[in-house]
Enzyme design. Structure first.
Site, PDB file in Angstrom:
ATOM      1  N   GLU A 133       0.833  -1.296   0.166  1.00 52.82           N
ATOM      2  CA  GLU A 133       0.167  -0.212   0.198  1.00 52.82           C
ATOM      3  C   GLU A 133       1.073   1.194   0.066  1.00 52.82           C
ATOM      4  O   GLU A 133       1.857   1.494   0.893  1.00 52.82           O
ATOM      5  CB  GLU A 133      -0.762   0.163   1.190  1.00 52.82           C
ATOM      6  CG  GLU A 133      -1.915   1.309   1.555  1.00 52.82           C
ATOM      7  CD  GLU A 133      -2.773   1.212   2.638  1.00 52.82           C
ATOM      8  OE1 GLU A 133      -3.677   1.780   2.715  1.00 52.82           O
ATOM      9  OE2 GLU A 133      -2.316   0.553   3.621  1.00 52.82           O
ATOM     10  N   LYS A 146      -9.048   3.289  -2.519  1.00 51.08           N
ATOM     11  CA  LYS A 146      -9.474   2.770  -1.406  1.00 51.08           C
ATOM     12  C   LYS A 146     -10.824   3.407  -0.915  1.00 51.08           C
ATOM     13  O   LYS A 146     -10.712   4.607  -0.792  1.00 51.08           O
ATOM     14  CB  LYS A 146      -8.456   2.990  -0.290  1.00 51.08           C
ATOM     15  CG  LYS A 146      -8.380   2.425   0.878  1.00 51.08           C
ATOM     16  CD  LYS A 146      -7.291   2.789   1.875  1.00 51.08           C
ATOM     17  CE  LYS A 146      -7.502   1.680   3.240  1.00 51.08           C
ATOM     18  NZ  LYS A 146      -6.300   2.011   3.960  1.00 51.08           N
ATOM     19  N   CYS A 174      -5.323  -2.917   2.117  1.00 51.59           N
ATOM     20  CA  CYS A 174      -5.275  -2.942   3.471  1.00 51.59           C
ATOM     21  C   CYS A 174      -6.684  -3.158   4.241  1.00 51.59           C
ATOM     22  O   CYS A 174      -7.105  -4.215   4.093  1.00 51.59           O
ATOM     23  CB  CYS A 174      -4.721  -1.605   4.145  1.00 51.59           C
ATOM     24  SG  CYS A 174      -3.848  -1.404   5.802  1.00 51.59           S
TER      25      CYS A 174
END
Length: 244
Positions: free
Chosen positions: A23, A110, A144
């Site tokens: 990430e 995200k 994540c």
């Protein structure tokens, strides 16, 4: 970017067909920084930190994506890499998937930045939850703590994900069993990459390090003065409530 090129070249030389980078690999994960923000105020130094962070982000498409595409072509690699994407005044934590011909196959934003990440990253949306068809299989990505969002995982399963990529910075002992659970749940292969960060990787004036905010090993109060127990044995109810 130089490091990405070196690592991808090494992976290709070892016979890899897919390289997954963690990430925010390009642009940086601002671990420990608070950008001078408290409820109702921001410090000038914190604003400068954000300006610096914004300058390190990349445009998609742009010179950085062209460079990553060239790396993919040179190594005949599929590449999944976390980036900090700049769109106007907003930054997004994104994941890009490139084919071995350099084509940008998928661009993920995200959906829900975690906790203080929301100070510096905007929210993505479900329109980017694509699964890319490749000769290796159908590649999808969850970034994540998106991996703790059941409906997001289900969306990837429903789209037939076969190679489930999970770039992260979560290095806790709970991460590996989470990935194993997803592999069983989704009946897919899971490839996860986490950040490895040491002091020399940070700029000399990196505030989080200077303020002593680097990660410390948790020690149960009753274990002080004795040999450390396994992290699995020192959790408390309050730790669980905090998600630690």
């Amino acid at each position: 970017m130089d490091k990405l090129g070196d690592l991808a070249s090494d992976a290709s030389a070892r016979g890899a067909d897919l390289a997954v980078f963690f990430e925010a690999f390009v642009g940086g994960y601002p671990k420990g920084l608070d950008f001078g923000a408290t409820v109702g105020s921001r410090t000038p130094a914190g604003r400068d930190d954000f300006l610096r962070y914004h300058a390190n982000a990349i445009d998609v498409p742009g010179p950085a994506t062209e460079a990553i595409a060239a790396v993919a072509r040179a190594g005949h690699l599929h590449i999944v890499v976390g980036v900090i994407e700049r769109a106007g005044g907003t930054l997004y934590c994104s994941a890009l998937t490139f084919g071995p011909d350099g084509a940008l196959l998928a661009r993920r934003g995200k959906l829900m930045p975690t906790a203080s990440e929301r100070l510096v990253w905007g929210f993505g949306d479900g329109s980017t939850l694509d699964v890319a068809s490749t000769p290796l299989g159908r590649i999808g990505t969850a970034i994540c703590w998106e991996n703790y969002m059941p409906l997001l995982r289900t969306t990837l399963y429903a789209k037939g994900v076969e190679i489930y990529c999970a770039p992260t910075v979560d290095d806790r002992v709970t991460w590996l069993p989470t990935m194993q659970t997803i592999a069983f749940e989704g009946r897919c292969f899971v490839v996860s990459a986490s950040q490895y960060l040491v002091r020399k990787d940070c700029p000399a004036d990196y505030g989080a390090v200077l303020q002593g905010l680097t990660r410390r090993r948790a020690v149960h109060p009753q274990s002080r003065g004795r040999a450390h127990r396994s992290p699995r044995s020192v959790g408390t109810r309050s730790d669980l409530a905090r998600g630690e």
